[in-house]
Write a protein that holds these residues in place. Structure first.
Motif, PDB file in Angstrom:
ATOM      1  N   ARG A  19      28.961  25.433  22.555  1.00 51.57           N
ATOM      2  CA  ARG A  19      28.318  25.994  23.746  1.00 51.57           C
ATOM      3  C   ARG A  19      27.672  27.349  23.443  1.00 51.57           C
ATOM      4  N   ALA A  20      28.272  28.128  22.566  1.00 54.50           N
ATOM      5  CA  ALA A  20      27.782  29.477  22.267  1.00 54.50           C
ATOM      6  C   ALA A  20      26.614  29.501  21.281  1.00 54.50           C
ATOM      7  N   GLN A  21      26.321  28.369  20.638  1.00 49.23           N
ATOM      8  CA  GLN A  21      25.261  28.355  19.637  1.00 49.23           C
ATOM      9  C   GLN A  21      23.881  28.450  20.281  1.00 49.23           C
ATOM     10  N   THR A  22      23.031  29.272  19.693  1.00 51.05           N
ATOM     11  CA  THR A  22      21.650  29.365  20.148  1.00 51.05           C
ATOM     12  C   THR A  22      20.764  28.666  19.121  1.00 51.05           C
ATOM     13  N   LEU A  23      19.667  28.142  19.596  1.00 44.68           N
ATOM     14  CA  LEU A  23      18.706  27.472  18.727  1.00 44.68           C
ATOM     15  C   LEU A  23      17.453  28.334  18.625  1.00 44.68           C
ATOM     16  N   ALA A  24      16.656  28.088  17.608  1.00 48.71           N
ATOM     17  CA  ALA A  24      15.435  28.864  17.395  1.00 48.71           C
ATOM     18  C   ALA A  24      14.491  28.760  18.592  1.00 48.71           C
ATOM     19  N   ARG A  25      14.537  27.639  19.285  1.00 46.18           N
ATOM     20  CA  ARG A  25      13.831  27.491  20.555  1.00 46.18           C
ATOM     21  C   ARG A  25      14.659  26.578  21.444  1.00 46.18           C
ATOM     22  N   GLU A  26      14.414  26.646  22.731  1.00 47.52           N
ATOM     23  CA  GLU A  26      15.222  25.897  23.689  1.00 47.52           C
ATOM     24  C   GLU A  26      14.717  24.462  23.862  1.00 47.52           C
ATOM     25  N   PRO A  27      15.621  23.506  23.892  1.00 48.85           N
ATOM     26  CA  PRO A  27      15.213  22.125  24.158  1.00 48.85           C
ATOM     27  C   PRO A  27      14.863  21.954  25.638  1.00 48.85           C
ATOM     28  N   VAL A  28      14.259  20.826  25.962  1.00 49.09           N
ATOM     29  CA  VAL A  28      13.972  20.496  27.357  1.00 49.09           C
ATOM     30  C   VAL A  28      15.278  20.371  28.125  1.00 49.09           C
ATOM     31  N   ARG A  29      16.274  19.801  27.478  1.00 46.78           N
ATOM     32  CA  ARG A  29      17.586  19.605  28.090  1.00 46.78           C
ATOM     33  C   ARG A  29      18.641  19.628  26.990  1.00 46.78           C
ATOM     34  N   ARG A  30      19.829  20.115  27.339  1.00 44.54           N
ATOM     35  CA  ARG A  30      20.954  20.157  26.389  1.00 44.54           C
ATOM     36  C   ARG A  30      22.211  19.805  27.167  1.00 44.54           C
ATOM     37  N   TRP A  45      17.307  17.177  24.242  1.00 49.56           N
ATOM     38  CA  TRP A  45      16.044  16.479  24.491  1.00 49.56           C
ATOM     39  C   TRP A  45      14.919  17.430  24.126  1.00 49.56           C
ATOM     40  N   TRP A  46      13.925  16.921  23.399  1.00 53.04           N
ATOM     41  CA  TRP A  46      12.811  17.741  22.923  1.00 53.04           C
ATOM     42  C   TRP A  46      11.482  17.083  23.245  1.00 53.04           C
ATOM     43  N   GLU A  47      10.454  17.903  23.409  1.00 51.68           N
ATOM     44  CA  GLU A  47       9.080  17.424  23.449  1.00 51.68           C
ATOM     45  C   GLU A  47       8.632  17.397  21.996  1.00 51.68           C
ATOM     46  N   ALA A  48       8.467  16.205  21.444  1.00 51.31           N
ATOM     47  CA  ALA A  48       8.077  16.082  20.037  1.00 51.31           C
ATOM     48  C   ALA A  48       7.264  14.805  19.847  1.00 51.31           C
ATOM     49  N   ALA A  49       6.362  14.845  18.896  1.00 49.68           N
ATOM     50  CA  ALA A  49       5.485  13.698  18.646  1.00 49.68           C
ATOM     51  C   ALA A  49       6.227  12.511  18.016  1.00 49.68           C
ATOM     52  N   ASP A  50       7.218  12.800  17.175  1.00 54.71           N
ATOM     53  CA  ASP A  50       7.942  11.710  16.517  1.00 54.71           C
ATOM     54  C   ASP A  50       9.308  12.181  16.021  1.00 54.71           C
ATOM     55  N   LEU A  51      10.080  11.256  15.468  1.00 48.51           N
ATOM     56  CA  LEU A  51      11.433  11.570  15.002  1.00 48.51           C
ATOM     57  C   LEU A  51      11.454  12.511  13.804  1.00 48.51           C
ATOM     58  N   ALA A  52      10.334  12.614  13.092  1.00 50.63           N
ATOM     59  CA  ALA A  52      10.283  13.471  11.903  1.00 50.63           C
ATOM     60  C   ALA A  52       9.885  14.909  12.246  1.00 50.63           C
ATOM     61  N   ALA A  53       9.701  15.219  13.515  1.00 49.66           N
ATOM     62  CA  ALA A  53       9.295  16.568  13.918  1.00 49.66           C
ATOM     63  C   ALA A  53      10.302  17.608  13.428  1.00 49.66           C
ATOM     64  N   ASP A  54       9.807  18.780  13.140  1.00 50.47           N
ATOM     65  CA  ASP A  54      10.656  19.888  12.698  1.00 50.47           C
ATOM     66  C   ASP A  54      11.294  20.528  13.936  1.00 50.47           C
ATOM     67  N   LEU A  55      12.547  20.201  14.181  1.00 48.71           N
ATOM     68  CA  LEU A  55      13.265  20.686  15.362  1.00 48.71           C
ATOM     69  C   LEU A  55      14.507  21.461  14.938  1.00 48.71           C
ATOM     70  N   PRO A  56      14.906  22.471  15.704  1.00 49.27           N
ATOM     71  CA  PRO A  56      16.122  23.211  15.374  1.00 49.27           C
ATOM     72  C   PRO A  56      17.359  22.316  15.503  1.00 49.27           C
ATOM     73  N   GLU A  57      18.347  22.588  14.689  1.00 46.08           N
ATOM     74  CA  GLU A  57      19.603  21.832  14.701  1.00 46.08           C
ATOM     75  C   GLU A  57      20.774  22.789  14.845  1.00 46.08           C
ATOM     76  N   LEU A  58      21.830  22.338  15.482  1.00 51.80           N
ATOM     77  CA  LEU A  58      23.069  23.121  15.496  1.00 51.80           C
ATOM     78  C   LEU A  58      23.625  23.152  14.073  1.00 51.80           C
ATOM     79  N   PRO A  59      24.196  24.269  13.655  1.00 51.22           N
ATOM     80  CA  PRO A  59      24.754  24.358  12.308  1.00 51.22           C
ATOM     81  C   PRO A  59      26.109  23.671  12.201  1.00 51.22           C
ATOM     82  N   GLU A  60      26.653  23.687  11.012  1.00 49.02           N
ATOM     83  CA  GLU A  60      28.017  23.214  10.778  1.00 49.02           C
ATOM     84  C   GLU A  60      28.983  24.298  11.267  1.00 49.02           C
ATOM     85  N   PRO A  61      30.034  23.914  11.976  1.00 45.10           N
ATOM     86  CA  PRO A  61      31.072  24.895  12.324  1.00 45.10           C
ATOM     87  C   PRO A  61      31.856  25.280  11.060  1.00 45.10           C
ATOM     88  N   ALA A  62      32.682  26.276  11.183  1.00 48.81           N
ATOM     89  CA  ALA A  62      33.535  26.678  10.059  1.00 48.81           C
ATOM     90  C   ALA A  62      34.377  25.484   9.596  1.00 48.81           C
TER      91      ALA A  62
END
Length: 79
Positions: A19-30, A45-62
């Motif tokens: 819940r505390a993680q921030t992304l480089a940009r905000e998705p349409v919905r989380r 949920w993201w506005e993106a042209a296809d599945l290969a789009a460069d989208l921010p990801e949550l990192p690995e936890p400790a």
């Protein structure tokens, strides 16, 4: 979709971490969900042209918070 399994008894801590993680940009919905066996799921949920789009990801936890590496999947709406 991002899914992780916490060390037994630490599901709440993993949920708060996600819940505390921030992304480089905000998705349409989380949305954050939890499941048995201390699993946490984050769907974005993201506005993106296809599945290969460069989208921010949550990192690995400790490593001491999870029982295995995070699973990540990308889906596209077909309806």
């Amino acid at each position: 979709m991002w899914e992780a399994r916490a060390v037994t008894g630490r599901g709440g801590e993993l949920l708060e971490w996600a819940r505390a993680q921030t992304l480089a940009r905000e998705p349409v919905r989380r949305e954050l969900l939890r499941a048995p066996q201390d699993r946490v799921l984050v769907i974005t949920w993201w506005e993106a042209a296809d599945l290969a789009a460069d989208l921010p990801e949550l990192p690995e936890p400790a490593a001491d918070l999870i029982t295995r590496p995070v699973h990540r999947w990308r889906f596209e709406s077909v309806s």
